[in-house]
Motif scaffolding. Structure first.
Motif, short mmCIF file in Angstrom:
data_model
loop_
_atom_site.label_atom_id
_atom_site.label_comp_id
_atom_site.label_asym_id
_atom_site.label_seq_id
_atom_site.Cartn_x
_atom_site.Cartn_y
_atom_site.Cartn_z
N THR A 129 -12.74 -31.58 24.53
CA THR A 129 -12.59 -31.95 25.93
C THR A 129 -13.61 -31.16 26.73
N ASP A 130 -13.75 -31.52 28.01
CA ASP A 130 -14.67 -30.78 28.87
C ASP A 130 -14.36 -29.29 28.85
N LEU A 131 -13.08 -28.95 28.89
CA LEU A 131 -12.68 -27.55 28.92
C LEU A 131 -13.09 -26.81 27.65
N SER A 132 -12.94 -27.43 26.49
CA SER A 132 -13.30 -26.73 25.25
C SER A 132 -14.82 -26.57 25.14
N VAL A 133 -15.58 -27.54 25.64
CA VAL A 133 -17.05 -27.40 25.64
C VAL A 133 -17.43 -26.28 26.61
N GLU A 134 -16.76 -26.24 27.74
CA GLU A 134 -17.01 -25.18 28.71
C GLU A 134 -16.74 -23.80 28.10
N LYS A 135 -15.65 -23.68 27.36
CA LYS A 135 -15.32 -22.41 26.70
C LYS A 135 -16.41 -22.01 25.71
N SER A 136 -16.95 -22.98 24.99
CA SER A 136 -18.05 -22.70 24.05
C SER A 136 -19.27 -22.17 24.80
N LEU A 137 -19.57 -22.78 25.93
CA LEU A 137 -20.72 -22.33 26.72
C LEU A 137 -20.49 -20.93 27.28
N LEU A 138 -19.26 -20.63 27.69
CA LEU A 138 -18.95 -19.28 28.19
C LEU A 138 -19.09 -18.24 27.08
N LYS A 139 -18.73 -18.61 25.86
CA LYS A 139 -18.89 -17.70 24.72
C LYS A 139 -20.38 -17.41 24.49
N ILE A 140 -21.21 -18.43 24.59
CA ILE A 140 -22.66 -18.24 24.44
C ILE A 140 -23.18 -17.37 25.58
N HIS A 141 -22.67 -17.59 26.79
CA HIS A 141 -23.10 -16.79 27.94
C HIS A 141 -22.83 -15.30 27.69
N LYS A 142 -21.66 -14.99 27.17
CA LYS A 142 -21.33 -13.58 26.87
C LYS A 142 -22.35 -12.99 25.88
N TRP A 143 -22.72 -13.77 24.89
CA TRP A 143 -23.72 -13.32 23.90
C TRP A 143 -25.07 -13.09 24.59
N ILE A 144 -25.44 -13.98 25.49
CA ILE A 144 -26.70 -13.85 26.23
C ILE A 144 -26.71 -12.55 27.03
N GLU A 145 -25.59 -12.27 27.69
CA GLU A 145 -25.48 -11.02 28.47
C GLU A 145 -25.80 -9.80 27.61
N GLN A 146 -25.26 -9.78 26.40
CA GLN A 146 -25.52 -8.65 25.50
C GLN A 146 -27.00 -8.60 25.09
N GLU A 147 -27.57 -9.75 24.82
CA GLU A 147 -28.97 -9.82 24.37
C GLU A 147 -29.96 -9.43 25.47
N LEU A 148 -29.63 -9.71 26.72
CA LEU A 148 -30.58 -9.44 27.81
C LEU A 148 -30.33 -8.11 28.51
N LYS A 149 -29.46 -7.30 27.96
CA LYS A 149 -29.23 -5.96 28.56
C LYS A 149 -30.46 -5.11 28.43
#
Length: 149
Positions: A129-149
């Protein structure tokens, strides 16, 4: 037509600004679309950082990727757990009296949301659903935050 070049700082700012905007509005396709673009910009910024590049047009992977989040994750050798499911369904439509099932590959998520598509469950247990795809994108965002520190 060639894509417009952006430098590394602009790409990081686009990631931050799109993410911030995606969190500030009511949950809708519009907010999810901004989240998608934030993730796309963040992944491209990481690619540029890892390759010591200062402009998007210097990066062949960015040119190839276009809007394909999974391709960018592969280029970055990110874990399989970050990948977005490959195909989705949006509500079928009827054109000239004929039903059209609409499957959406992961690299076209932005297009489905841009035009108002809503992901629907396919089979009760494994549908997205839209919500589960959104959750996947938020998980990737968290990973990006760590990578760009």
């Amino acid at each position: 037509m060639s894509p417009i070049p952006f430098n590394d700082r602009e790409m990081i700012n686009a990631w931050k600004e799109n993410f911030k905007a995606s969190q500030a509005i009511t949950k809708s396709n519009s907010h999810r679309l901004l989240l998608f673009y934030a993730v796309e910009c963040g992944l491209k910024a990481i690619l540029m950082k890892r390759q010591s590049l200062t402009c998007t047009e210097e990066c062949e992977d960015i040119s190839r990727a276009q809007h394909n989040i999974n391709y960018l994750l592969s280029c970055l050798r990110a874990g399989e757990d970050l990948r977005i499911k490959r195909n989705f369904l949006i509500k079928e439509i009827i054109i000239y009296g004929r039903k059209h099932e609409r499957r959406v590959p992961a690299d076209k998520i932005n297009q489905a949301w841009r035009y108002g598509g809503k992901f629907i469950c396919e089979g009760e247990s494994n549908g997205e659903t839209d919500l589960s795809v959104e959750k996947s994108l938020l998980k990737i965002h968290k990973w990006i935050e760590q990578e760009l520190k």
